[in-house]
Design an enzyme around this catalytic site. Structure first.
Site, PDB file in Angstrom:
ATOM      1  N   GLY A   1      30.121  44.787  37.164  1.00  8.95           N
ATOM      2  CA  GLY A   1      30.478  43.829  36.211  1.00  8.95           C
ATOM      3  C   GLY A   1      29.202  43.626  34.996  1.00  8.95           C
ATOM      4  O   GLY A   1      29.219  43.279  34.056  1.00  8.95           O
TER       5      GLY A   1
ATOM      6  N   SER B   1      32.634  50.769  38.940  1.00 10.44           N
ATOM      7  CA  SER B   1      33.332  49.810  39.168  1.00 10.44           C
ATOM      8  C   SER B   1      34.625  50.097  40.273  1.00 10.44           C
ATOM      9  O   SER B   1      34.462  51.413  40.545  1.00 10.44           O
ATOM     10  CB  SER B   1      34.238  49.115  37.803  1.00 10.44           C
ATOM     11  OG  SER B   1      35.428  50.318  37.578  1.00 10.44           O
ATOM     12  N   CYS B   2      35.440  49.163  40.802  1.00  5.76           N
ATOM     13  CA  CYS B   2      36.254  49.836  41.897  1.00  5.76           C
ATOM     14  C   CYS B   2      37.150  50.869  41.398  1.00  5.76           C
ATOM     15  O   CYS B   2      37.240  51.824  42.175  1.00  5.76           O
ATOM     16  CB  CYS B   2      37.172  48.279  42.142  1.00  5.76           C
ATOM     17  SG  CYS B   2      37.957  47.571  41.034  1.00  5.76           S
ATOM     18  N   ASN B   3      37.844  50.967  40.472  1.00 10.15           N
ATOM     19  CA  ASN B   3      38.827  52.078  39.965  1.00 10.15           C
ATOM     20  C   ASN B   3      37.890  53.308  40.090  1.00 10.15           C
ATOM     21  O   ASN B   3      38.362  54.187  40.080  1.00 10.15           O
ATOM     22  CB  ASN B   3      39.470  51.660  38.457  1.00 10.15           C
ATOM     23  CG  ASN B   3      40.707  50.920  38.651  1.00 10.15           C
ATOM     24  OD1 ASN B   3      41.391  51.340  39.636  1.00 10.15           O
ATOM     25  ND2 ASN B   3      40.762  49.940  38.031  1.00 10.15           N
TER      26      ASN B   3
ATOM     27  N   ARG C   1      45.611  45.849  38.773  1.00  9.20           N
ATOM     28  CA  ARG C   1      45.915  44.815  39.332  1.00  9.20           C
ATOM     29  C   ARG C   1      45.445  43.616  38.508  1.00  9.20           C
ATOM     30  O   ARG C   1      44.070  43.766  38.254  1.00  9.20           O
ATOM     31  CB  ARG C   1      45.423  44.625  40.850  1.00  9.20           C
ATOM     32  CG  ARG C   1      44.008  44.668  41.163  1.00  9.20           C
ATOM     33  CD  ARG C   1      43.460  43.047  41.143  1.00  9.20           C
ATOM     34  NE  ARG C   1      42.062  42.721  41.341  1.00  9.20           N
ATOM     35  CZ  ARG C   1      41.249  42.991  40.488  1.00  9.20           C
ATOM     36  NH1 ARG C   1      41.333  43.049  39.237  1.00  9.20           N
ATOM     37  NH2 ARG C   1      39.902  42.550  40.688  1.00  9.20           N
TER      38      ARG C   1
ATOM     39  N   GLN D   1      40.743  47.238  45.609  1.00  6.12           N
ATOM     40  CA  GLN D   1      39.675  46.980  44.647  1.00  6.12           C
ATOM     41  C   GLN D   1      38.604  45.970  45.425  1.00  6.12           C
ATOM     42  O   GLN D   1      37.472  46.091  44.994  1.00  6.12           O
ATOM     43  CB  GLN D   1      40.300  46.056  43.365  1.00  6.12           C
ATOM     44  CG  GLN D   1      40.599  44.673  43.540  1.00  6.12           C
ATOM     45  CD  GLN D   1      41.846  44.450  44.102  1.00  6.12           C
ATOM     46  OE1 GLN D   1      42.587  45.282  44.549  1.00  6.12           O
ATOM     47  NE2 GLN D   1      42.394  43.251  44.336  1.00  6.12           N
TER      48      GLN D   1
HETATM   49  N1  LIG Z   1      36.563  41.434  42.458  1.00 10.67           N
HETATM   50  C1  LIG Z   1      36.858  42.755  42.637  1.00 10.67           C
HETATM   51  O1  LIG Z   1      37.721  43.340  42.943  1.00 10.67           O
HETATM   52  C2  LIG Z   1      35.460  43.508  42.163  1.00 10.67           C
HETATM   53  C3  LIG Z   1      35.605  45.142  42.419  1.00 10.67           C
HETATM   54  C4  LIG Z   1      34.466  45.980  41.959  1.00 10.67           C
HETATM   55  C5  LIG Z   1      33.237  45.274  41.658  1.00 10.67           C
HETATM   56  N2  LIG Z   1      33.304  43.856  41.353  1.00 10.67           N
HETATM   57  C6  LIG Z   1      32.076  43.356  40.508  1.00 10.67           C
HETATM   58  O2  LIG Z   1      31.411  42.780  41.582  1.00 10.67           O
HETATM   59  C7  LIG Z   1      30.474  41.657  41.108  1.00 10.67           C
HETATM   60  C8  LIG Z   1      31.033  40.633  41.425  1.00 10.67           C
HETATM   61  O3  LIG Z   1      32.488  40.116  41.467  1.00 10.67           O
HETATM   62  P1  LIG Z   1      33.154  39.349  42.532  1.00 10.67           P
HETATM   63  O4  LIG Z   1      34.605  39.496  42.145  1.00 10.67           O
HETATM   64  O5  LIG Z   1      32.659  39.235  43.844  1.00 10.67           O
HETATM   65  O6  LIG Z   1      32.861  37.828  41.819  1.00 10.67           O
HETATM   66  P2  LIG Z   1      33.000  36.253  42.734  1.00 10.67           P
HETATM   67  O7  LIG Z   1      33.272  35.489  41.572  1.00 10.67           O
HETATM   68  O8  LIG Z   1      34.041  36.423  43.791  1.00 10.67           O
HETATM   69  O9  LIG Z   1      31.541  36.128  43.248  1.00 10.67           O
HETATM   70  C9  LIG Z   1      30.389  35.769  42.899  1.00 10.67           C
HETATM   71  C10 LIG Z   1      29.493  34.965  43.697  1.00 10.67           C
HETATM   72  O10 LIG Z   1      28.199  34.765  43.041  1.00 10.67           O
HETATM   73  C11 LIG Z   1      28.044  33.233  43.238  1.00 10.67           C
HETATM   74  N3  LIG Z   1      27.012  33.120  42.253  1.00 10.67           N
HETATM   75  C12 LIG Z   1      27.301  32.489  40.788  1.00 10.67           C
HETATM   76  N4  LIG Z   1      25.944  32.277  40.315  1.00 10.67           N
HETATM   77  C13 LIG Z   1      25.019  32.906  41.114  1.00 10.67           C
HETATM   78  C14 LIG Z   1      23.591  33.228  40.808  1.00 10.67           C
HETATM   79  N5  LIG Z   1      22.909  32.974  39.941  1.00 10.67           N
HETATM   80  N6  LIG Z   1      23.055  34.119  41.819  1.00 10.67           N
HETATM   81  C15 LIG Z   1      23.611  34.376  43.118  1.00 10.67           C
HETATM   82  N7  LIG Z   1      24.934  34.189  43.011  1.00 10.67           N
HETATM   83  C16 LIG Z   1      25.376  33.445  42.365  1.00 10.67           C
HETATM   84  C17 LIG Z   1      29.259  32.547  43.109  1.00 10.67           C
HETATM   85  O11 LIG Z   1      29.119  31.115  43.458  1.00 10.67           O
HETATM   86  C18 LIG Z   1      30.180  33.388  43.828  1.00 10.67           C
HETATM   87  O12 LIG Z   1      30.107  33.137  45.214  1.00 10.67           O
HETATM   88  C19 LIG Z   1      30.878  41.743  39.508  1.00 10.67           C
HETATM   89  O13 LIG Z   1      29.961  42.534  38.913  1.00 10.67           O
HETATM   90  C20 LIG Z   1      32.451  42.640  39.304  1.00 10.67           C
HETATM   91  O14 LIG Z   1      32.604  42.986  38.084  1.00 10.67           O
HETATM   92  C21 LIG Z   1      34.424  43.289  41.536  1.00 10.67           C
END
Ligand SMILES: NC(=O)c1ccc[n+]([C@@H]2O[C@H](COP(=O)([O-])OP(=O)(O)OC[C@H]3O[C@@H](n4cnc5c(N)ncnc54)[C@H](O)[C@@H]3O)[C@@H](O)[C@H]2O)c1
Length: 344
Positions: free
Chosen positions: A112, A141-143, A170, A301
């Site tokens: 992200g 990213s995941c994909n 998804r 993902q």
């Molecule tokens: N969800 C998916 O399927 C997926 C897959 C691959 C990559 N990503 C990437 O992973 C990253 C995280 O996504 P996610 O889905 O786990 O998000 P999420 O919203 O589930 O988790 C983010 C966490 O960070 C915490 N947070 C908020 N502000 C913060 C700060 N200043 N410092 C530290 N933590 C803080 C939040 O409380 C939350 O627990 C993003 O870059 C996303 O694009 C997500």
């Protein structure tokens, strides 16, 4: 023992923490978050297996009210580690980077964040060596992680010149509400970023593709049409995929009808949160079209980027000097590829 911290204990962060805890040559020092989220509450009910640190702006009274213990500040955690895995919400990692830089601590960011957050846009198989010694890496990213795994697999064996992909994406993770209750497909402007990302990492491969959001939560589905340096037959591709530790080849006749079958299978295996680290690849989907080869893959993902993030730690800290030995070490600790001996 390499000391690792995780920032942001959300969908990805909790899985990164589990992944690090399983690497016998790494120590998970702790995790940091902003709020007593559901995942943090679950961590507390599990007896706090990981120490919690609070990021700036966290309301301590909310953690105290929920009787969630914390060890200290974000700065305390950063001061104790060799490398941070940043899985905070997209864009927040770039701000956290200032803290890592000030403390002289390396970091790995997730998909992200903008590419500019890191020195190296990283994939454990496709460009491990570029990450060697780098201070800041960003995971695909995941994909893209799963897509590159499969294209790199063919590329190493046969050479790939170009690919065209279709991603059925998804729309949300299980448990999300922020996308609403949907019943529609939505198209993104082409080319989709995953194809562009693949070109950025595998610079010798031309890539393009389209992406369609779909209202499901149990995984993405990608079709790939790949053009090799020489013709890749169905048998050649199948043999290559079957020999890969992060690709699980399945058949429709065995009950793998689609994305939900993988989720069900992971639950039946008793995997925590039904997390599969490997991508799924249907044997039945592999077809030749003229000189090209086409196939379909399933991307879990929430968990697919965990192994490549472990690889990023290994590259950044020069724990292993090349992709083969780095990925093999990660695979050993995550028990990846064991199923290959049973596949007929
Ligand atoms: N969800 C998916 O399927 C997926 C897959 C691959 C990559 N990503 C990437 O992973 C990253 C995280 O996504 P996610 O889905 O786990 O998000 P999420 O919203 O589930 O988790 C983010 C966490 O960070 C915490 N947070 C908020 N502000 C913060 C700060 N200043 N410092 C530290 N933590 C803080 C939040 O409380 C939350 O627990 C993003 O870059 C996303 O694009 C997500």
């Amino acid at each position: 023992m390499v000391k690792v911290g995780v920032a942001g204990y959300g969908v990805i962060g909790q899985r990164l923490a589990d992944g690090v805890a399983r690497q016998k040559d790494m120590e998970l020092v702790g995790i940091a978050d902003l709020a007593p989220t559901i995942s943090i509450r679950a961590l507390k009910e599990k007896g706090m297996p990981y120490d919690l640190y609070l990021v700036d702006g966290a309301d301590k009274s909310k953690f105290d009210a929920a009787r969630i213990p914390y060890k200290g500040s974000f700065g305390d955690l950063i001061g104790k580690v060799d490398i941070m895995l940043d899985s905070s919400p997209g864009g927040v990692g770039a701000k956290n980077k200032e803290l890592y830089a000030k403390a002289g601590v390396k970091a790995v960011f997730q998909g992200g964040e903008q590419n500019s957050v890191a020195d190296v846009f990283f994939h454990g198989y496709a460009n491990y060596e570029k990450g060697l010694g780098a201070n800041y890496l960003k995971l695909t990213s995941c994909n893209t992680t799963g897509l590159i795994r499969s294209v790199d697999c063919l590329d190493r064996k046969f050479g790939i010149e170009r690919v065209a992909i279709t991603i059925v994406r998804r729309v949300a993770d299980p448990g999300d509400y922020h996308r609403g209750l949907t019943n529609a497909l939505q198209l993104e402007k082409a080319p989709t970023h995953q194809a562009v990302d693949l070109e950025t990492i595998m610079t010798h491969v031309k890539a393009t593709g389209i992406l369609v959001h779909t209202p499901v939560t149990h995984g993405h589905f990608i079709t790939v049409v790949a053009h090799g340096k020489k013709k890749i037959s169905r048998e050649m591709a199948l043999e290559a995929f079957k020999s890969h530790d992060r690709i699980r080849v399945v058949k429709i006749e065995d009950g793998f009808l689609g994305n939900a079958s993988f989720f069900r299978f992971a639950r039946d295996l008793g995997l925590p949160r039904a997390d599969m680290y490997e991508i799924g690849l249907w044997e039945d989907s592999i077809v030749e079209t003229g000189d090209d080869i086409m196939y379909g893959i399933h991307i879990p993902q929430e968990s697919v980027t965990i192994p490549e993030t472990m690889d990023a730690i290994r590259a950044s800290l020069k724990m292993q000097s090349d992709s083969a030995s780095g990925t093999a070490e990660t695979n050993k600790y995550l028990n990846l590829g064991y199923w290959r001996k049973d596949y007929k």
